[in-house]
Design a protein around this motif. Structure first.
Motif, mmCIF file in Angstrom:
data_model
loop_
_atom_site.group_PDB
_atom_site.id
_atom_site.type_symbol
_atom_site.label_atom_id
_atom_site.label_comp_id
_atom_site.label_asym_id
_atom_site.label_seq_id
_atom_site.Cartn_x
_atom_site.Cartn_y
_atom_site.Cartn_z
ATOM 1 N N MET A 1 21.154 46.840 50.902
ATOM 2 C CA MET A 1 22.301 46.459 50.748
ATOM 3 C C MET A 1 22.771 46.940 49.212
ATOM 4 O O MET A 1 22.117 46.939 48.384
ATOM 5 N N THR A 2 24.018 47.329 49.087
ATOM 6 C CA THR A 2 24.403 47.703 47.476
ATOM 7 C C THR A 2 25.338 46.823 47.067
ATOM 8 O O THR A 2 25.667 46.943 45.699
ATOM 9 N N ALA A 3 26.191 45.870 47.624
ATOM 10 C CA ALA A 3 27.080 44.942 47.174
ATOM 11 C C ALA A 3 27.137 43.775 47.918
ATOM 12 O O ALA A 3 27.069 44.026 49.074
ATOM 13 N N ALA A 4 27.442 42.743 47.170
ATOM 14 C CA ALA A 4 27.674 41.433 47.900
ATOM 15 C C ALA A 4 29.155 40.916 47.679
ATOM 16 O O ALA A 4 29.354 40.981 46.272
ATOM 17 N N GLU A 5 29.844 40.210 48.446
ATOM 18 C CA GLU A 5 30.976 39.697 48.180
ATOM 19 C C GLU A 5 30.675 38.479 47.050
ATOM 20 O O GLU A 5 29.689 37.699 47.088
ATOM 21 N N PRO A 6 31.719 38.108 46.388
ATOM 22 C CA PRO A 6 31.559 37.203 45.392
ATOM 23 C C PRO A 6 31.517 35.652 46.275
ATOM 24 O O PRO A 6 32.201 35.596 47.108
ATOM 25 N N PHE A 7 30.632 34.996 45.674
ATOM 26 C CA PHE A 7 30.610 33.431 46.041
ATOM 27 C C PHE A 7 32.137 32.783 45.947
ATOM 28 O O PHE A 7 32.496 32.290 46.682
ATOM 29 N N ASP A 8 32.744 32.959 44.657
ATOM 30 C CA ASP A 8 33.900 32.393 44.467
ATOM 31 C C ASP A 8 35.104 33.578 43.875
ATOM 32 O O ASP A 8 35.389 33.664 42.859
ATOM 33 N N PRO A 9 35.397 34.386 45.104
ATOM 34 C CA PRO A 9 36.354 35.340 44.605
ATOM 35 C C PRO A 9 37.402 35.013 43.789
ATOM 36 O O PRO A 9 37.922 35.800 42.820
ATOM 37 N N LYS A 10 38.229 33.854 43.953
ATOM 38 C CA LYS A 10 39.234 33.504 43.280
ATOM 39 C C LYS A 10 38.827 33.735 41.654
ATOM 40 O O LYS A 10 39.691 34.115 40.930
ATOM 41 N N VAL A 11 37.930 33.153 41.462
ATOM 42 C CA VAL A 11 37.470 32.927 39.816
ATOM 43 C C VAL A 11 36.707 34.418 39.393
ATOM 44 O O VAL A 11 37.159 34.897 38.484
ATOM 45 N N GLU A 12 35.866 35.153 40.269
ATOM 46 C CA GLU A 12 35.323 36.267 39.803
ATOM 47 C C GLU A 12 36.054 37.370 39.875
ATOM 48 O O GLU A 12 35.932 38.496 39.311
ATOM 49 N N ARG A 13 37.081 37.464 40.623
ATOM 50 C CA ARG A 13 38.080 38.359 40.589
ATOM 51 C C ARG A 13 39.302 38.146 40.033
ATOM 52 O O ARG A 13 40.413 38.833 40.119
ATOM 53 N N MET A 14 39.474 37.107 39.119
ATOM 54 C CA MET A 14 40.617 36.570 38.564
ATOM 55 C C MET A 14 41.103 37.710 37.504
ATOM 56 O O MET A 14 40.548 38.479 36.964
ATOM 57 N N ASP A 15 42.489 37.633 37.575
ATOM 58 C CA ASP A 15 43.186 38.689 36.699
ATOM 59 C C ASP A 15 42.786 38.524 35.120
ATOM 60 O O ASP A 15 42.832 37.129 34.721
ATOM 61 N N PRO A 16 42.148 39.185 34.397
ATOM 62 C CA PRO A 16 41.784 38.961 33.115
ATOM 63 C C PRO A 16 42.637 38.078 32.011
ATOM 64 O O PRO A 16 42.171 37.501 31.331
ATOM 65 N N ASP A 17 43.862 38.556 32.194
ATOM 66 C CA ASP A 17 45.054 37.963 31.318
ATOM 67 C C ASP A 17 45.005 36.356 31.723
ATOM 68 O O ASP A 17 45.050 35.579 30.882
ATOM 69 N N ALA A 18 44.971 36.155 33.051
ATOM 70 C CA ALA A 18 45.148 34.567 33.681
ATOM 71 C C ALA A 18 43.876 33.916 33.091
ATOM 72 O O ALA A 18 43.950 33.039 32.773
ATOM 73 N N ARG A 19 42.876 34.734 32.992
ATOM 74 C CA ARG A 19 41.467 34.102 32.910
ATOM 75 C C ARG A 19 41.390 33.549 31.402
ATOM 76 O O ARG A 19 41.270 32.630 31.085
ATOM 77 N N ARG A 20 42.062 34.649 30.303
ATOM 78 C CA ARG A 20 42.044 34.338 29.058
ATOM 79 C C ARG A 20 42.953 33.011 28.755
ATOM 80 O O ARG A 20 42.486 32.261 27.812
ATOM 81 N N GLU A 21 44.020 32.955 29.480
ATOM 82 C CA GLU A 21 44.909 31.971 29.220
ATOM 83 C C GLU A 21 43.791 30.600 29.730
ATOM 84 O O GLU A 21 44.311 29.587 28.859
ATOM 85 N N LEU A 22 43.379 30.532 30.897
ATOM 86 C CA LEU A 22 42.541 29.538 31.348
ATOM 87 C C LEU A 22 41.671 29.131 30.154
ATOM 88 O O LEU A 22 41.277 28.126 29.920
ATOM 89 N N GLN A 23 40.921 30.283 29.572
ATOM 90 C CA GLN A 23 39.855 30.046 28.528
ATOM 91 C C GLN A 23 40.533 29.323 27.323
ATOM 92 O O GLN A 23 39.807 28.340 26.922
#
Ligand code: DLL
Length: 412
Positions: A1-23
């Protein structure tokens, strides 16, 4: 296996700008909470004129005060706790060097965060609901055992809570229960490899102590598995602060929605954005690593494998040496059991490197170490089995020799 789906895709694939706002929101909320108390962190914020969360910005976090392990010791045991005692559900920590423990109180909210980031780490390593996770990290005050445990339950996998030690029984259960995931320290993975053949294990999630790429290759070859690195520290949450996934190319995805990373002169600094038991603003970890931009299916920033600890850095005749650099050379020529002895009996410090081999690799190893480090080490080749093995806890790779007898037999 070479990749696995994220456990929490909403968070792990969040738009980086939106994440910075959240942070930033979370940082401001944290600052507000710290200011409501009269403990050290609140006082230090007031001293620099911060009166409310909206006074601070994420891109100016470097202007805020830091906190160190010494501060935790000075306020031992719970002087920096923020939550009322009634909200604390457990305590973890590390036994520490020199007998000084560091204790961390967790609220139910903190345990929930920990479970989530650990579930992300395990899923990213390829674990699923149907996985059987053989967990040989120690259970107890140490965060390794229970951290993996919480994450495995959150994922819905089956956790075998082995804890460390009693290798014979571990081997028996691995053969009988056929786990696909192994969690333990990298040095213990090698100890298990001595007694395991053709196992069901596909992937290992190894951490809690320094280990090199060369050690990874050795483990992968001997156990026939993928070996991934997991990083964390009790002060921040335990394991799960950052972890490699099958597709993260040797870097560790940081759970930066909860633990905001910075580097300060190469040292990792984390802010716990969401913890409530004993949140820390800009905690100086003492660990040395680099930060990297995201790539691949996750949008989280990543960190390198640890290069070492600030306080493990040896300064030998003016040359800076990290024990991991020595390990990298040793593994090319000898078995992965080795011990570095820093000899400080006289003013000119000297490094001894004790290795195990059936061959006379002394001259070769001395040359290679000189090439890599720029200093001459005293290499001692011992018979296989002569160096102590670690079954429980973290491997001891470095000993200091200041007077009297050598820390192991055979050194002069
Ligand atoms: O060792 C948490 C942990 C448990 C991490 C299980 C990974 C797996 P402490 O006992 O507080 O917590 O020790 C933290 O261990 O500051 C590093 O110096 C070192 N460390 C942890 N993970 C790694 C790693 C746990 N992957 C201290 N590589 C940290 C190198 C590590 N060193």
């Amino acid at each position: 296996m070479t990749a696995a789906e994220p456990f929490d895709p909403k968070v792990e694939r969040m738009d980086p700008d939106a994440r910075r706002e959240l942070q930033e929101q979370r940082l401001r909320h944290l600052v507000d909470r710290l200011l409501q108390t009269d403990n050290l962190q609140g006082a230090r914020l007031r001293e620099i004129g911060v009166t409310r969360g909206t006074d601070v910005r994420l891109d100016e976090i470097h202007l805020l005060p830091t906190i160190t392990k010494q501060d935790l010791w000075d306020h031992y045991p719970f002087g920096l706790q923020l939550a009322p005692q009634g909200d604390v559900v457990c305590v973890h920590g590390s036994s520490g060097t020199g007998g000084r423990p560091t204790l961390i109180p967790y609220t139910a909210n903190d345990v929930a965060i920990w479970s989530q980031v650990m579930a992300r780490a395990l899923k990213g390593a390829g674990a699923t609901k149907s996985s059987i996770i053989h967990n040989a990290y120690g259970y107890g005050l140490f965060t390794g055992g229970l951290g993996v445990h919480h994450g495995g339950l959150e994922l819905g996998a089956t956790v075998i809570p082995m804890s460390g030690g009693m290798t014979e029984r571990q081997v028996r259960l691995i053969n009988d229960l056929k786990p696909d995931v192994l969690c333990c320290t990298p040095s213990y993975a090698l100890r298990l490899a001595d007694d395991l053949q053709d196992t069901s294990i596909k992937v290992g999630v190894f951490g809690a102590e320094p280990w090199t790429e060369e050690m990874r290759q050795e483990i992968e070859r001997r156990l026939g598995i993928r070996a991934l690195d997991i990083y964390g520290l009790s002060e921040v949450i335990g394991p799960g602060v950052a972890c490699e996934s099958l597709d993260s190319e040797g870097l560790l995805n940081i759970a930066e929605d909860h633990f905001f990373p910075e580097t300060l002169d190469g040292e990792l600094v984390f802010t716990t954005l969401t913890k409530t038991g004993m949140p820390l603003l800009r905690y100086r970890t003492g660990d040395v690593a680099t930060l990297h931009e995201p790539a691949g299916q996750r949008t989280l920033r990543r960190m390198s494998k640890l290069k070492g600890r600030k306080d493990d850095m040896l300064v030998i005749r003016g040359v800076n040496v990290f024990p991991t650099e020595i390990e990298a050379v040793v593994l090319e020529h000898a078995s992965p059991h080795y011990l570095i002895v820093e000899d400080r009996r006289t003013t000119t410090a000297q490094l001894h490197v004790a290795v195990e081999s059936t061959q006379d690799v002394e001259e070769q190893l001395t040359g290679k170490l000189r090439e890599r480090l720029g200093i001459t080490c005293r290499v001692h080749v011992l018979e296989p089995g002569k160096l102590p093995r670690t079954e429980v806890g973290k491997a001891q790779r470095l000993a200091r020799w200041t007077q009297g007898q050598a820390p192991i037999d055979g050194l002069t």
